[in-house]
Design an enzyme around this catalytic site. Sequence first.
Site, short mmCIF file in Angstrom:
data_model
loop_
_atom_site.label_atom_id
_atom_site.label_comp_id
_atom_site.label_asym_id
_atom_site.label_seq_id
_atom_site.Cartn_x
_atom_site.Cartn_y
_atom_site.Cartn_z
N GLY A 1 96.51 101.28 87.73
CA GLY A 1 97.78 100.78 88.22
C GLY A 1 97.81 100.48 89.39
N TYR B 1 108.53 106.16 75.72
CA TYR B 1 108.18 106.51 77.16
C TYR B 1 108.48 107.90 77.35
CZ TYR B 1 108.22 106.31 82.18
OH TYR B 1 107.93 106.47 83.76
N LYS C 1 105.20 110.73 78.34
CA LYS C 1 105.27 111.27 79.71
C LYS C 1 105.23 112.95 79.48
CE LYS C 1 104.90 107.69 82.37
NZ LYS C 1 103.70 107.55 83.21
N SER D 1 100.40 97.77 92.13
CA SER D 1 101.89 97.71 92.10
C SER D 1 102.47 99.15 92.24
CB SER D 1 102.61 97.21 90.83
OG SER D 1 103.99 97.02 91.05
N1 LIG Z 1 109.31 103.50 89.08
C1 LIG Z 1 109.81 104.92 88.66
O1 LIG Z 1 110.98 105.48 88.68
C2 LIG Z 1 108.93 105.64 87.89
C3 LIG Z 1 109.53 107.03 87.53
C4 LIG Z 1 108.57 108.16 86.94
C5 LIG Z 1 107.23 107.70 86.70
N2 LIG Z 1 106.81 106.36 86.90
C6 LIG Z 1 105.22 106.11 86.56
O2 LIG Z 1 104.51 105.77 87.65
C7 LIG Z 1 103.83 104.86 87.18
C8 LIG Z 1 103.66 103.55 88.19
O3 LIG Z 1 104.78 102.92 87.71
P1 LIG Z 1 105.48 101.96 88.85
O4 LIG Z 1 107.05 102.27 88.90
O5 LIG Z 1 104.85 101.95 90.09
O6 LIG Z 1 105.41 100.67 87.90
P2 LIG Z 1 104.76 99.13 88.22
O7 LIG Z 1 105.23 98.17 86.93
O8 LIG Z 1 105.11 98.80 89.81
O9 LIG Z 1 103.43 99.43 88.26
C9 LIG Z 1 102.47 99.88 86.74
C10 LIG Z 1 101.12 99.16 87.10
O10 LIG Z 1 100.38 99.40 85.88
C11 LIG Z 1 99.58 98.37 85.54
N3 LIG Z 1 99.46 98.54 84.13
C12 LIG Z 1 100.18 98.28 83.14
N4 LIG Z 1 99.60 98.40 81.90
C13 LIG Z 1 98.19 98.53 82.35
C14 LIG Z 1 97.15 98.70 81.55
N5 LIG Z 1 97.19 98.59 80.12
N6 LIG Z 1 95.82 99.05 82.11
C15 LIG Z 1 95.89 98.90 83.59
N7 LIG Z 1 97.14 98.52 84.27
C16 LIG Z 1 98.04 98.51 83.74
C17 LIG Z 1 100.59 97.18 85.82
O11 LIG Z 1 99.85 95.88 86.10
C18 LIG Z 1 101.13 97.50 87.23
O12 LIG Z 1 100.32 97.05 88.28
C19 LIG Z 1 103.80 104.63 85.69
O13 LIG Z 1 103.02 105.43 84.98
C20 LIG Z 1 105.40 104.97 85.42
O14 LIG Z 1 105.55 105.48 84.17
C21 LIG Z 1 107.57 105.56 87.66
#
Ligand SMILES: NC(=O)c1ccc[n+]([C@@H]2O[C@H](COP(=O)([O-])OP(=O)(O)OC[C@H]3O[C@@H](n4cnc5c(N)ncnc54)[C@H](O)[C@@H]3O)[C@@H](O)[C@H]2O)c1
Length: 284
Positions: free
Chosen positions: A49, A192, A196, A52
């Site tokens: 990931g 989700y 997690k 992004s």
């Molecule tokens: N943003 C928040 O508030 C938040 C809070 C808690 C946890 N998270 C976790 O942090 C992590 C990153 O989230 P983010 O907010 O940066 O989201 P984001 O959408 O900006 O980034 C997620 C990335 O994962 C990639 N992705 C999606 N499906 C995929 C797959 N099958 N294989 C490979 N890559 C894949 C996407 O292309 C993207 O680049 C996630 O696991 C999310 O659940 C985010």
Amino acid sequence: MATLYCQYKALNAVAWRKCEPVVMEASADTTTITTSPCTLAGRIAFVTGGGSGIGRACCQVLAREGARLVVTDINLQAAKHTLTLLPGGQQHVAVAMDVSDRRSVEDTMKSAQDQCGAPPSLLVNCAGVSTFASILDDDSWQKIIAVNLTGVFLVTQAFARSLLENGRDSKGAVVNIASILGKTGFAEMSGYTASKGGVISLTKTCAAELASKAIRVNCVLPGLIDTPMTAAVGEENIKKVMPLITLGRSGRPEEVAEVVAFLLSERSSYMVGACVEVTGGYGM
Ligand SMILES: NC(=O)c1ccc[n+]([C@@H]2O[C@H](COP(=O)([O-])OP(=O)(O)OC[C@H]3O[C@@H](n4cnc5c(N)ncnc54)[C@H](O)[C@@H]3O)[C@@H](O)[C@H]2O)c1
């Protein structure tokens, strides 16, 4: 830690610039503290990931700390864009990989090892997806579990096999990006939150199993962080959550990435199976 950083910087500015270890004497007793301000120099870090949000910020912070990055994402263009943001451009690589597809994961781990000349010894499991839907009509369960939970399992398995079979110095560290919602739950996010929660328990199981093989596994539980994923949640939902955040603001991706870098480094050498909350106080 900030004080120590300053001391190291002042004591050995040259070593700081070159990312070489710095040795200093502790004042209270005769203990020698050996550490490096650039904590990950010479390590190969595999990030999922990485195209992004939090994953991209992790790549940036780990590269700053001296690591060579394998930036993976299902979106290759996005992963390639991350490369352009990293210091030490040429040494890093971007690869397309779907974390939920075993073949894709195994091929990518092998190609990372071939391209870097050694297996990655650091792993950040960050790829993730989220959806909002009532449990009464949610049909996204399989997809979310496949990416957020099975993905962590598949990538960790491929990483550990590769490191244990081919690593000359097989010392490794893994950080899984779970979520505070994996602990608290959240209405209309059944898949989700369950995924997690699964990542939290998978972290502890992997930690228990891999510690004896010199691979430490920990996880981070972010709260509301400003990324494209959060933007998709919608302003109405964000407004509802904001009063529950003690600091009164959402977090920045780099505020999570700094904790990830710490957990991957030897600075956290006694941390195993820990779940570190980076939430601004939400859900504590
Ligand atoms: N943003 C928040 O508030 C938040 C809070 C808690 C946890 N998270 C976790 O942090 C992590 C990153 O989230 P983010 O907010 O940066 O989201 P984001 O959408 O900006 O980034 C997620 C990335 O994962 C990639 N992705 C999606 N499906 C995929 C797959 N099958 N294989 C490979 N890559 C894949 C996407 O292309 C993207 O680049 C996630 O696991 C999310 O659940 C985010």
